[in-house]
Design a protein around this motif. Structure first.
Motif, mmCIF file in Angstrom:
data_model
loop_
_atom_site.group_PDB
_atom_site.id
_atom_site.type_symbol
_atom_site.label_atom_id
_atom_site.label_comp_id
_atom_site.label_asym_id
_atom_site.label_seq_id
_atom_site.Cartn_x
_atom_site.Cartn_y
_atom_site.Cartn_z
ATOM 1 N N VAL A 127 20.097 -13.244 27.718
ATOM 2 C CA VAL A 127 18.981 -13.886 27.014
ATOM 3 C C VAL A 127 19.476 -15.110 26.245
ATOM 4 N N LEU A 128 20.634 -14.974 25.596
ATOM 5 C CA LEU A 128 21.224 -16.109 24.883
ATOM 6 C C LEU A 128 21.495 -17.259 25.846
ATOM 7 N N SER A 129 22.040 -16.953 27.000
ATOM 8 C CA SER A 129 22.313 -17.973 28.003
ATOM 9 C C SER A 129 21.032 -18.668 28.444
ATOM 10 N N ASN A 130 19.969 -17.883 28.624
ATOM 11 C CA ASN A 130 18.696 -18.469 29.047
ATOM 12 C C ASN A 130 18.102 -19.366 27.962
ATOM 13 N N PHE A 131 18.180 -18.912 26.702
ATOM 14 C CA PHE A 131 17.703 -19.746 25.594
ATOM 15 C C PHE A 131 18.514 -21.045 25.516
ATOM 16 N N ALA A 132 19.836 -20.904 25.619
ATOM 17 C CA ALA A 132 20.713 -22.071 25.507
ATOM 18 C C ALA A 132 20.477 -23.046 26.659
ATOM 19 N N ASN A 133 20.239 -22.503 27.839
ATOM 20 C CA ASN A 133 19.969 -23.345 29.007
ATOM 21 C C ASN A 133 18.677 -24.132 28.806
ATOM 22 N N ASP A 134 17.663 -23.439 28.291
ATOM 23 C CA ASP A 134 16.386 -24.086 27.995
ATOM 24 C C ASP A 134 16.581 -25.191 26.961
ATOM 25 N N TYR A 135 17.342 -24.877 25.908
ATOM 26 C CA TYR A 135 17.587 -25.841 24.841
ATOM 27 C C TYR A 135 18.412 -27.033 25.337
ATOM 28 N N GLY A 136 19.541 -26.734 26.000
ATOM 29 C CA GLY A 136 20.436 -27.801 26.443
ATOM 30 C C GLY A 136 19.785 -28.757 27.415
ATOM 31 N N ASP A 137 19.109 -28.214 28.427
ATOM 32 C CA ASP A 137 18.439 -29.080 29.404
ATOM 33 C C ASP A 137 17.238 -29.782 28.786
ATOM 34 N N LEU A 145 9.315 -15.366 25.036
ATOM 35 C CA LEU A 145 9.545 -14.268 25.979
ATOM 36 C C LEU A 145 9.747 -14.810 27.383
ATOM 37 N N SER A 146 8.976 -15.821 27.729
ATOM 38 C CA SER A 146 9.133 -16.457 29.035
ATOM 39 C C SER A 146 10.483 -17.148 29.136
ATOM 40 N N ALA A 147 10.920 -17.786 28.015
ATOM 41 C CA ALA A 147 12.214 -18.483 27.991
ATOM 42 C C ALA A 147 13.377 -17.503 28.123
ATOM 43 N N ALA A 148 13.158 -16.250 27.709
ATOM 44 C CA ALA A 148 14.201 -15.222 27.852
ATOM 45 C C ALA A 148 14.437 -14.878 29.319
ATOM 46 N N ARG A 149 13.468 -15.233 30.172
ATOM 47 C CA ARG A 149 13.575 -15.028 31.634
ATOM 48 C C ARG A 149 14.044 -13.608 31.980
ATOM 49 N N LEU A 150 13.170 -12.672 31.680
ATOM 50 C CA LEU A 150 13.510 -11.256 31.882
ATOM 51 C C LEU A 150 13.820 -10.943 33.342
ATOM 52 N N ARG A 151 13.332 -11.773 34.257
ATOM 53 C CA ARG A 151 13.607 -11.521 35.683
ATOM 54 C C ARG A 151 15.075 -11.710 36.033
ATOM 55 N N THR A 152 15.841 -12.368 35.140
ATOM 56 C CA THR A 152 17.279 -12.555 35.400
ATOM 57 C C THR A 152 18.110 -11.363 34.940
ATOM 58 N N LEU A 153 17.499 -10.425 34.206
ATOM 59 C CA LEU A 153 18.263 -9.324 33.629
ATOM 60 C C LEU A 153 18.860 -8.363 34.669
ATOM 61 N N PRO A 154 18.130 -8.025 35.751
ATOM 62 C CA PRO A 154 18.753 -7.130 36.748
ATOM 63 C C PRO A 154 20.073 -7.679 37.284
#
Length: 302
Positions: free
Chosen positions: A53-63, A8-17
């Motif tokens: 959310v996909l972008s945030n997961f992928a960013n976490d994974y890639g980095d 849930l933290s990796a989804a970075r909900l604060r980026t959704l707005p």
């Protein structure tokens, strides 16, 4: 922290707005012209949230797998970096998010075009696939464009042009050249958030060979670039206002410029890029505020 909370933290909900700001602006213009469909609004928002959310997961994974996220990184600890989530588990989360997002996009396309325009349906589905690939390829793989200084371009295209122009077209099935101006505004404000992130992470990115635009041009030029794109963003929406003005209430969205101008002053006087971390949230929320006030400016009396 449990795996569920870490994801849930990796989804970075604060980026959704920030991610839904373009949908709000495109929808606002369509609403002001008499086009409204609640189902389109809901599924456009769901699809956009899925992509973010996909972008945030992928960013976490890639980095994470590249070692870019390390002890030098400023900002919250990432999921893979923490060791709580494995790279395999993050890949599974990415696959599930991709499937849910594409299903939502397919429903959105069907609602907009039904079976009357297969050509447009196919075009928008391919656009959705392109958005998914763009979300993943920012940091994932040997050809990750975020590591080659192309992140700003893709953010501008998908957060601005595709989000605003695309959502407007889904309601109206027509092209309006004037919509390009607020699309540029949202796109450039979104690029500004990414630029802040890259300025903050300049040292760690440079050491990890993550050649963001900031790494390529240096901090001083990145600061000038930041100010330039935000000024152009404000001018672009003012241009739309001048082209479409019909009531004093249309001026309402200009109030969102106040926090943006204050933000520009803080960036201009900043001496330590690591201290820019709070500005990411402020600019993202300022962009969301712009979208909400823009919606009110053109629909409050309808």
């Amino acid at each position: 922290m449990t795996k569920a909370k870490t994801l849930l933290s990796a989804a970075r909900l604060r980026t959704l707005p920030l991610s839904i700001s373009g949908i709000i602006v495109g929808s606002a213009i369509a609403f002001s012209e008499g086009f409204f469909n609640g189902y389109i609004l809901v599924f456009a928002l769901l699809t956009t949230v899925g992509l973010q959310v996909l972008s945030n997961f992928a960013n976490d994974y890639g980095d994470g797998v590249k070692g870019t996220d390390n002890e030098e990184r400023v900002g919250p600890v990432r999921a893979l970096q923490s060791g709580i989530i494995s790279d395999k588990e993050m890949l599974i989360a990415m696959v599930i998010t991709t499937l849910v997002t594409l299903i939502s996009a397919s429903v959105l396309i069907y609602i907009s075009f039904k079976d009357t325009n297969l050509g447009l349906s196919l075009f928008f589905f391919l656009l959705g696939v392109a958005a998914v690939l763009a979300a993943i390829k920012y940091t994932v793989g040997n050809t990750a464009y975020g590591y080659r200084g192309l992140g700003d371009l893709f953010v501008f295209i998908f957060f601005g042009l595709v989000s605003v122009l695309g959502s407007y077209f889904l309601y109206t099935i027509q092209i309006n050249f004037y919509v390009l101006f607020p699309a540029v505004t949202v796109g450039l404000l979104s690029v500004g958030v990414l630029n802040l992130n890259n300025m903050r992470d300049f040292e760690s990115d440079r050491r990890a060979s993550k050649n963001t635009l900031v790494v390529k041009i240096g901090l001083e030029k990145a600061k000038k670039y930041h100010i330039t794109i935000l000024v152009i963003a404000m001018i672009s929406s003012i241009t739309y206002l001048l082209l479409t003005f019909n009531h004093a209430v249309n001026l309402f969205f200009l109030l969102s410029y106040i926090p943006i101008i204050l933000h520009l002053n803080r960036v201009l006087t900043n001496k330590d890029p690591k201290l820019l971390d709070p500005e990411l949230k402020r600019l993202a929320l300022s962009t969301f505020l712009f979208a909400l006030l823009f919606l009110a400016s053109y629909n409050i009396f309808l």
